[in-house]
Design a protein around this motif. Structure first.
Motif, PDB file in Angstrom:
ATOM      1  N   SER A   1      81.749 -42.959  39.627  1.00 11.47           N
ATOM      2  CA  SER A   1      82.122 -42.661  41.012  1.00 11.47           C
ATOM      3  C   SER A   1      81.530 -43.689  41.968  1.00 11.47           C
ATOM      4  O   SER A   1      82.160 -44.065  42.966  1.00 11.47           O
ATOM      5  N   THR A   2      80.321 -44.195  41.662  1.00 12.50           N
ATOM      6  CA  THR A   2      79.711 -45.221  42.503  1.00 12.50           C
ATOM      7  C   THR A   2      80.513 -46.512  42.445  1.00 12.50           C
ATOM      8  O   THR A   2      80.784 -47.144  43.480  1.00 12.50           O
ATOM      9  N   ILE A   3      80.904 -46.931  41.248  1.00 11.23           N
ATOM     10  CA  ILE A   3      81.698 -48.156  41.114  1.00 11.23           C
ATOM     11  C   ILE A   3      83.047 -48.004  41.816  1.00 11.23           C
ATOM     12  O   ILE A   3      83.524 -48.935  42.481  1.00 11.23           O
ATOM     13  N   ASN A   4      83.649 -46.839  41.703  1.00 10.00           N
ATOM     14  CA  ASN A   4      84.919 -46.612  42.400  1.00 10.00           C
ATOM     15  C   ASN A   4      84.738 -46.759  43.905  1.00 10.00           C
ATOM     16  O   ASN A   4      85.581 -47.356  44.588  1.00 10.00           O
ATOM     17  N   LEU A   5      83.646 -46.217  44.433  1.00  5.23           N
ATOM     18  CA  LEU A   5      83.408 -46.301  45.871  1.00  5.23           C
ATOM     19  C   LEU A   5      83.075 -47.734  46.290  1.00  5.23           C
ATOM     20  O   LEU A   5      83.530 -48.206  47.344  1.00  5.23           O
ATOM     21  N   ILE A   6      82.300 -48.431  45.476  1.00  7.08           N
ATOM     22  CA  ILE A   6      82.020 -49.839  45.762  1.00  7.08           C
ATOM     23  C   ILE A   6      83.319 -50.627  45.849  1.00  7.08           C
ATOM     24  O   ILE A   6      83.535 -51.419  46.785  1.00  7.08           O
TER      25      ILE A   6
ATOM     26  N   TYR B   1      79.177 -56.935  42.397  1.00  4.50           N
ATOM     27  CA  TYR B   1      78.937 -56.663  40.979  1.00  4.50           C
ATOM     28  C   TYR B   1      77.851 -55.592  40.790  1.00  4.50           C
ATOM     29  O   TYR B   1      76.966 -55.427  41.633  1.00  4.50           O
ATOM     30  N   SER B   2      77.948 -54.890  39.674  1.00  8.72           N
ATOM     31  CA  SER B   2      76.966 -53.846  39.350  1.00  8.72           C
ATOM     32  C   SER B   2      75.987 -54.371  38.308  1.00  8.72           C
ATOM     33  O   SER B   2      76.309 -55.229  37.485  1.00  8.72           O
TER      34      SER B   2
ATOM     35  N   LEU C   1      83.374 -48.853  32.376  1.00  9.61           N
ATOM     36  CA  LEU C   1      83.094 -48.879  33.814  1.00  9.61           C
ATOM     37  C   LEU C   1      83.392 -50.247  34.416  1.00  9.61           C
ATOM     38  O   LEU C   1      83.673 -50.351  35.611  1.00  9.61           O
ATOM     39  N   VAL C   2      83.268 -51.295  33.612  1.00  9.37           N
ATOM     40  CA  VAL C   2      83.595 -52.652  34.063  1.00  9.37           C
ATOM     41  C   VAL C   2      84.414 -53.316  32.964  1.00  9.37           C
ATOM     42  O   VAL C   2      84.520 -52.806  31.849  1.00  9.37           O
ATOM     43  N   PHE C   3      84.944 -54.498  33.285  1.00  8.73           N
ATOM     44  CA  PHE C   3      85.852 -55.162  32.360  1.00  8.73           C
ATOM     45  C   PHE C   3      85.368 -56.565  32.034  1.00  8.73           C
ATOM     46  O   PHE C   3      84.639 -57.192  32.808  1.00  8.73           O
TER      47      PHE C   3
ATOM     48  N   SER D   1      78.967 -50.912  30.663  1.00 10.41           N
ATOM     49  CA  SER D   1      78.281 -50.029  31.613  1.00 10.41           C
ATOM     50  C   SER D   1      77.964 -50.747  32.920  1.00 10.41           C
ATOM     51  O   SER D   1      77.708 -50.099  33.934  1.00 10.41           O
ATOM     52  N   ALA D   2      77.957 -52.093  32.910  1.00 15.58           N
ATOM     53  CA  ALA D   2      77.665 -52.876  34.110  1.00 15.58           C
ATOM     54  C   ALA D   2      78.096 -54.308  33.875  1.00 15.58           C
ATOM     55  O   ALA D   2      78.239 -54.756  32.727  1.00 15.58           O
TER      56      ALA D   2
END
Length: 450
Positions: free
Chosen positions: A169-174, A234-235, A46-48, A262-263
């Motif tokens: 989907s939340t990260i994509n929208l952010i 950032y998440s 989900l993140v890099f 995951s974050a």
């Protein structure tokens, strides 16, 4: 070229399974859980790693007083509210708060959501009893359902996949909002549309007009505004469900170092920060920036031993201590803790969580907080750091972008009778949009004075 991690690194990532693990669900079907975890291990990150590294550098700056962390979002995200409107409203609220803080205090603000993964919550009891019926406690939508039925309350590992999908989907929208022009500072007036008139919004509009004037001045000077069109957002979430967090841990192909994907930022809660526990062990082995919640009973030695476990080499930006003392005790409990950590010499970023130590139950039975009490803890946090010559590095708050009525007080004067009007949280009460803005203005004044 892919880099293989050393065998001891890979083996160490599972060491947490041999340790006490607090606050874990009792999954009824281990084979079903194993099948879900195997699927999660194959899902994309989900993140890099590079994003987590960039955040670590910014948190190091916050620890030195060169930036300020604003971390906000739901107490516990729900599947039902993972909609575009709810996500946009939270992003908008955080952007508005950040604009207030940046303009008011002349500091860069690190924007971080308690979003895209905050689907699990620790509970004080494993069971909930109503009218003589006992069922598993609600542990967040990643584990079970909120309705008080045996079917809903049974932990279901398929919900972990649901949490992953909604987090993605939340990260994509952010990313779409913050990189597609929505976060452009020239839109500060647009962010306020759709909200009713009250003192917090009126004050924000005055600030927006000042930002407009500054923008027009810079445009007249020939400043290139392209950099203002996007922001880094950032998440973060509490790394509570160890099976999920372990499955989302990957080896970075560039460095061979493990990261939790995951974050960007994970924190360990007050209830799971045992030095010999599984949560501390697992997160000690990933390279993300980390936080630990510290309550009023935390000793200076506790904090130093956490540093030994989680940041033994003193890497700047690696470790954030999020203090949650309660307004009545912050001025007495925090100084000794800060003094002991400061004397150690290894850098820590200090952040205030003024929410969790100030929860009360209203006469009508609602779990709530007093806005004035929440603000008082923030004031106490700043006063302690001011007195000690240390840096108040950030704010960690539970908020929503909606006009809920869950926290008492504020300029709208939410009272006991108002709580029932829009009390929507399933776990802890959150600041609504206007209360969040009021807090931002107050904190901006504290930063300016500091």
């Amino acid at each position: 070229m892919s880099i293989e991690a050393p065998a001891e690194v890979l083996a160490g990532l599972d060491h947490w399974r041999q340790l006490p693990a607090a606050q874990q669900p009792t999954w009824p079907d281990r084979s079903a859980l194993d099948a879900v975890l195997a699927e999660l291990r194959e899902r994309p990150p989900l993140v890099f790693a590079g994003e987590a590294d960039a955040l670590r550098a910014k948190l190091a700056a916050a620890g030195r007083g060169e930036a300020f962390l604003l971390q906000g979002g739901d107490c516990a995200e729900t599947f039902k509210e993972s909609t575009a409107d709810h996500i946009r409203n939270k992003i908008r609220t955080i952007l508005q708060m950040a604009a207030v803080l940046t303009y008011g205090a002349s500091l860069p603000v690190i924007k971080m959501g308690r979003m895209a993964g905050q689907y699990a919550k620790p509970r004080s009891s494993d069971v909930e009893t109503r009218d003589g019926v006992s069922l598993p406690a609600y542990r967040g939508d990643a584990v079970n359902g909120h309705p008080f039925t045996a079917a809903d309350r049974a932990p279901d590992p398929q919900r972990l996949l649901g949490a992953y999908t909604r987090s993605a989907s939340t990260i994509n929208l952010i990313r779409a909002f913050t990189n597609g022009g929505y976060a452009d500072l020239r839109l500060v007036h647009d962010w306020n549309r759709g909200f009713t008139s009250n003192p917090a919004y009126a004050r924000y509009e005055v600030l927006a007009a000042e930002i407009d004037r500054a923008m027009r001045f810079m445009a007249a000077c020939g400043v290139d505004f392209d950099a203002l069109r996007t922001v880094d957002f950032y998440s973060s979430h509490e790394a509570l469900l160890l099976d999920y967090e372990s499955a989302m841990t990957r080896i970075d192909s560039r460095s061979g170092i493990p990261y939790n994907t995951s974050a960007h930022f994970l924190w360990i809660g007050e209830r799971t920060r045992q030095l010999d526990g599984a949560h501390v062990d697992l997160l000690s082995r990933v390279h993300n920036p980390l936080g630990v919640k510290l309550g009023p009973t935390t000793t200076g030695e506790d904090a130093v031993r956490l540093m030994d476990k989680l940041n033994p080499d003193g890497e700047p930006g690696r470790l954030t201590f999020v203090t949650r003392m309660g307004a009545r005790t912050v001025r007495e409990a925090l100084p000794a803790l800060v003094e002991r950590v400061t004397s150690d010499g290894r850098p820590v970023t200090w952040v205030c969580d003024p929410m969790h130590g100030n929860t009360i139950t209203s006469p009508s039975g609602y779990k709530t907080r007093e806005f004035a009490t929440v603000l008082d803890e923030v004031h106490g946090f700043f006063e302690v750091h001011q007195a000690l010559g240390t840096v108040p590095g950030g704010l960690h708050v539970e908020l929503t972008g909606d006009d809920v009525t869950e926290v008492l007080g504020g300029s709208e004067k939410v009272d006991e009778a108002s709580l029932a009007r829009r009390y929507e949280t399933l776990v802890d009460p959150r600041l609504n949009h206007q209360q969040s803005l009021e807090m931002a203005f107050d904190v901006a004044e504290m930063l300016r004075a500091h």
